[in-house]
Every structure is written in C-alpha cells, then in structure tokens.
Design an enzyme around this catalytic site. Sequence first.
Site, PDB file in Angstrom:
ATOM      1  N   HIS A  62     -20.609 -99.402 -91.999  1.00 17.68           N
ATOM      2  CA  HIS A  62     -20.869-100.581 -92.827  1.00 17.68           C
ATOM      3  C   HIS A  62     -22.261-100.503 -93.460  1.00 17.68           C
ATOM      4  CE1 HIS A  62     -22.719-101.609 -88.946  1.00 17.68           C
ATOM      5  NE2 HIS A  62     -23.529-102.395 -89.644  1.00 17.68           N
ATOM      6  N   ASP A  64     -25.456-103.159 -94.295  1.00 18.71           N
ATOM      7  CA  ASP A  64     -25.931-104.497 -93.913  1.00 18.71           C
ATOM      8  C   ASP A  64     -25.946-105.465 -95.096  1.00 18.71           C
ATOM      9  OD1 ASP A  64     -26.200-103.582 -91.370  1.00 18.71           O
ATOM     10  OD2 ASP A  64     -28.376-103.417 -91.392  1.00 18.71           O
ATOM     11  N   HIS A 120     -24.073 -96.808 -92.311  1.00 15.13           N
ATOM     12  CA  HIS A 120     -24.285 -96.426 -90.913  1.00 15.13           C
ATOM     13  C   HIS A 120     -23.218 -97.031 -90.012  1.00 15.13           C
ATOM     14  CE1 HIS A 120     -26.367-100.295 -91.462  1.00 15.13           C
ATOM     15  NE2 HIS A 120     -26.039-100.534 -90.199  1.00 15.13           N
ATOM     16  N   ARG A 130     -25.159-101.264 -73.293  1.00 18.99           N
ATOM     17  CA  ARG A 130     -26.154-100.917 -74.321  1.00 18.99           C
ATOM     18  C   ARG A 130     -26.759-102.203 -74.875  1.00 18.99           C
ATOM     19  NH1 ARG A 130     -26.024-100.540 -80.027  1.00 18.99           N
ATOM     20  NH2 ARG A 130     -26.882 -98.629 -80.980  1.00 18.99           N
TER      21      ARG A 130
END
Length: 278
Positions: A62, A64, A120, A130
């Site tokens: 995607h 941002d 990214h 995470r």
Amino acid sequence: QRLGVKGNTIFNILINKVRLQVMEDFGLDFVYNSGALLTRLIGEPPDDEWEMDRGHIYWNAHVDKANIATYDYSALLYLNNFGTDFEGGEFEFIDNDANRVVEPRVGRLILFTSGPENLHRVCRVDRGTRYVLAMWFTCSEPHQYNDDDDEKTLSKTTKASKANKSQLTPAVEQQISALRGINKELITSNEVLLRKNHELTIDLENLRSGSGGDKKETKKENKAKKQGELLQEMALKRRLSAEVEFAKRRLQAALAQDKEASPDSSEREGDRMGGGRG
C-alpha cells in the site's frame, strides 16, 4: 485510556522527537502531527481490546498517501526485535528493480515520504508479537491531528470515563497543567536548537569557502556569537528536561495520593489514532 497518563506522556514525547527528526532529515521548516498508531501484530491474535480489526489482512502492499491524502511523511519506530521477539513481520519497500527489506530492531527508526514513490508492505508475522509506533506528518496546518477528533468516536462509556477526570484533586490538575506547560517549552527549545544548528552549519561552510581577512574575522565573530547562543539554548533545554522529570515525579506522587483518597476515581488522557499499519 488504555495507555494511561504516563504511557500517553511518553507516547507524545516520542511523536514530537520523531517530528523534529523528520524536519531535520528532510530540511523542513515545520511539519504537523497527522496521527499515530501503536500497533501490535501477533501470529495468532487474541480477541482483546488491542485487536482493532480482527482478521484484517495487513500484509498487502500500500501507499500511505492513498489511505489519507494529507499524509506527507511517514515514520516507523520499532519497539522490539525481529528474530527473537517474533518471526516474519519484516518491512519491505517494493521498488521496480527489487524489494528492499528492513528488519525491525528496538529503537530503529524509518522515515520516508508518504507518496507512491514509497510503495511498501509488512510481511505477515508468523510467530511472537511485533510492536511498532507508526506516525504520519503533514505540511498542511489545517490537516494536523487534533485531540478533539477523538470525541467523534468516543462511546458513551468512554465519555463518562473522561468526565471523571474532573474529579481529580486540584493538586493533580495543577501538576498536569505544569507538566504540559514545561513540555511545550521543551518542544519550542528543541525547534530553536535545530534552527541554530542549521545556521551554524551554513556559517561554517561559508567560512571555509570565504576569502579576505576582514571578511573572515567578521564570520568568526558571528560564528562565536551564534555558538554562544546555541550553548545558552542547550543549557535551557537541559534545565527544562530536568524540570520535566521533576514535574513527572511530583505528578506521580500526587496521582498516588489522589488514588488513595478516591480509589474509585478514573481518568483518561487518550491515545492517538491514525490510518494504516506499518
């Protein structure tokens, strides 16, 4: 509400430090906070208050800015380690010639522009948990993040909890107000230091490339003057930092005292939310 007063204070300090770093690295006069998200990704996520969107497929590529058009700069601050705390979950920039992989490490900060030049994705987490603090910044002042935006999405229960904040003792309210004031001074001091450091760098380059005795002497005098100003600003920053720590300790003591006096009281400082996951 979930972070608490101390957690929310740390959250906001980190966001501001990253904002200043974005300004320095990209040579910007100013950027505004446009939202932040503390993200937890687990191989097999439990159904609890931290799981915002159970079943969400976060590993798609995607951009941002495609999520929020006013995002200009993106930042990711990793809070734990790839390989020991979790498997999978690498960050990938998807370029035409190759995918460039970043392995999360505690304290590692990634800064990049939010447009289509930085497509990214996050690889799927296979094991462990995470944690990352994702932040977005905008050059548009009208589109900066506003704490009041949360009011539109607060449930009746959360609003009632927020209203209970007014039940805090005057001493606690005074400490919170003092801490906010000192933190604002510290932010301003940091911005002044960045500008002065930039001016000193330019003066140093001019001094190296300049010629003529009088001209060099004038530049040396200006440099010495600005260095003196920078040292004064650094001293002010140290003093403000010490005042922040002192105010924090007083605030914690006041909160503990208030809790003993009113065990049923509750408070909410809130946590900031933004679009997407990093």
